[in-house]
Design an enzyme around this catalytic site. Structure first.
Site, PDB file in Angstrom:
ATOM      1  N   HIS A 167       0.870  -1.176   0.000  1.00 18.27           N
ATOM      2  CA  HIS A 167       0.000   0.000   0.000  1.00 18.27           C
ATOM      3  C   HIS A 167       0.913   1.235   0.000  1.00 18.27           C
ATOM      4  CE1 HIS A 167      -2.749   2.962   1.868  1.00 18.27           C
ATOM      5  NE2 HIS A 167      -3.740   2.181   1.502  1.00 18.27           N
ATOM      6  N   LYS A 198     -10.046  -0.711  11.244  1.00 17.88           N
ATOM      7  CA  LYS A 198     -10.233  -1.939  10.458  1.00 17.88           C
ATOM      8  C   LYS A 198     -10.513  -3.127  11.390  1.00 17.88           C
ATOM      9  CE  LYS A 198      -7.115  -0.418   6.759  1.00 17.88           C
ATOM     10  NZ  LYS A 198      -7.933   0.207   5.725  1.00 17.88           N
ATOM     11  N   CYS A 224      -4.790   2.493  -3.615  1.00 14.00           N
ATOM     12  CA  CYS A 224      -3.531   3.008  -3.040  1.00 14.00           C
ATOM     13  C   CYS A 224      -2.414   1.977  -3.200  1.00 14.00           C
ATOM     14  CB  CYS A 224      -3.687   3.393  -1.570  1.00 14.00           C
ATOM     15  SG  CYS A 224      -4.943   4.634  -1.282  1.00 14.00           S
ATOM     16  N   ASP A 241       3.478  -3.694   7.969  1.00 13.35           N
ATOM     17  CA  ASP A 241       2.202  -3.008   7.853  1.00 13.35           C
ATOM     18  C   ASP A 241       1.115  -4.066   8.082  1.00 13.35           C
ATOM     19  OD1 ASP A 241      -0.214  -2.108   6.897  1.00 13.35           O
ATOM     20  OD2 ASP A 241       0.560  -1.319   5.011  1.00 13.35           O
ATOM     21  N   GLN A 297      -4.145  -4.910   7.158  1.00  9.83           N
ATOM     22  CA  GLN A 297      -5.136  -5.859   6.632  1.00  9.83           C
ATOM     23  C   GLN A 297      -5.058  -7.234   7.293  1.00  9.83           C
ATOM     24  OE1 GLN A 297      -7.593  -5.007   4.835  1.00  9.83           O
ATOM     25  NE2 GLN A 297      -6.924  -3.029   4.026  1.00  9.83           N
TER      26      GLN A 297
END
Ligand code: C6P
Length: 420
Positions: free
Chosen positions: A136, A239, A377, A213, A216
């Site tokens: 991302h 999220k 993104c 990261d 997700q």
């Protein structure tokens, strides 16, 4: 609905009571353009259960005081809850100590913090930062910025034909010049889950730190930072069924301890003179200014809420929905589904021949189906896939087989409307 889909749904219903879960999420009661909402944009942000909304409201109605600044009771209550949630987060991700948990504004802020603090202090001209083709922009641009500032170089590790990370190429690209390996735990476009433990071991052999990261992955996978072996792990509360405006950066104690502040202000200092200052130890060193207190209350409520789920069953359920959606989409003429081989989270990305993804998104919205359309993104990944944009559906444990029916009907409707 086909017979096999009906029986698959019935099997899942035995393990996961989706109707009971759906009742916890007030946003699912609304309709969109005369249709029940089929919310398939969970990777952008998850819906919030009633208890999280109540947690935020509790702060504003009963406390509404600043933290770490007041001698009065409301301030002390707020501070105690704020620090209790920090402990709760530390336990949730298996951190060695709550001091390793920094509250930020989101994943993006956490990754910028690492780049601007650790990166700017440690990187020298010619040092290398490895990123991947699947990242991302939040795990690319902060590294571009710090590279421009320090003279370091950003290099990209490609994907394999299977749309997973090319670990052989990573091994070849790792050298003693590599100081940082920045990777996602799960892709927001393809759902690919990267083998962080293996990547961390490879990077550490060459002396690089590993920045993950986790935006997700955190809603789907059990994250134990100690087991993953990485050095930093960033994610967003929104999220994870929590409020917007709040994120977590986890970092190893020994690394956080040697990092300079990235923003200055109240709450992060030890001593301030007119012409210079000294700084508080982590995590306070990285939390300048009034933090997102109501959001931390809400995150605490989200973690309490998740305690009530069998998360293994929840993930199995949402994975089954994603597999079913991918299979039914792939069965439609003109639809291309992009799915990685191997571990993945419940995200499905596709294109429809001769129809722009934005048009598909708009046509689906007319039927009450919320999806994301665009480059997500992740422009380097779009280039790798050879498309300017895709449509993405992403599942949460409150989605139902009816949402997939609405999606499939909606794509057929779009194909008729656009004459494809
Ligand atoms: N992805 C999506 O629809 P923030 O905005 O800071 O909470 O999260 C940024 C971010 C970082 N990494 C990954 C892998 C992400 O997916 C996201 C957010 C959303 O895919 C919005 S672009």
């Amino acid at each position: 609905m086909s017979r096999s889909v009906m029986s698959a749904s019935a099997d899942r219903a035995l393990a996961w009571d989706v109707d009971r879960v759906r009742a916890d999420f007030p946003a699912l009661r609304r309709s969109v353009r005369g249709h029940p909402l089929a919310y398939l944009d969970n990777a952008a942000t998850a819906l919030k259960p009633e208890s999280v909304i109540a947690g935020v409201a509790e702060y504003y109605t009963q406390v509404s005081a600043n933290v770490a600044r007041g001698v009065h009771t409301p301030s002390q209550e707020a501070t105690a809850r704020f620090e209790a949630v920090r402990e709760r987060v530390a336990a949730f991700i298996g951190a060695a100590s709550p001091a390793e948990v920094v509250f930020t504004a989101g994943t993006t802020a956490g990754l910028n913090l690492v780049a601007q603090s650790y990166g700017a202090a440690m990187l020298e001209p010619g040092d290398e930062i490895l990123v991947t083709e699947i990242e991302h922009h939040s795990n690319l641009v902060p590294w571009h910025l710090v590279a421009a500032r320090t003279g370091a170089v950003v290099r990209g590790v490609p994907l394999t034909e299977d749309l997973t990370l090319d670990l052989d190429r990573l091994e070849q690209m790792l050298s003693d010049r590599v100081r940082v390996v920045a990777v996602c735990h799960a892709s927001n476009v393809l759902g690919t889950v990267l083998p962080i433990k293996q990547i961390a071991a490879m990077a550490h052999r060459r002396g690089a730190v590993v920045v993950v990261d986790g935006a997700q992955a955190i809603p789907h996978l059990p994250v134990r930072v100690g087991d993953l072996g990485c050095d930093f792990y960033a994610f967003s509360a929104h999220k994870l069924f929590g409020p917007t405006g709040l994120g977590i950066l986890w970092g190893r104690t020994e690394l956080l301890a040697k990092m300079p502040p990235w923003q200055g202000g109240g709450g992060m200092i030890a001593q301030v003179e007119l012409t210079g200052s000294t700084y508080a130890p982590p995590p306070m060193r990285f939390e300048a200014g009034t933090p997102p207190i109501a959001e931390v209350y809400g995150l605490g409520a989200a973690l309490d809420y998740l305690d009530g789920w069998d998360r293994v069953a929840a993930t199995r359920y949402e994975d089954a929905l994603a597999d079913e959606a991918a299979e039914r989409l792939a069965g439609l003429s003109g639809v291309t589904v992009y799915r990685p081989r191997g571990p993945r989270v419940s995200v499905v990305t596709f294109t429809v021949a001769d129809i722009h993804p934005h048009d598909i998104g708009t046509a689906l919205d007319a039927k009450g189906v919320a999806v994301r359309a665009g480059h997500h993104c992740a422009q380097p990944l779009m280039r790798r896939l050879g498309v300017p944009a895709t449509v993405r559906v992403s599942f949460a444990p409150y989605n139902s087989p009816a949402d997939i029916d609405a999606l499939i009907t909606g794509v057929g409707h779009a194909q008729r409307v656009f004459g494809a």
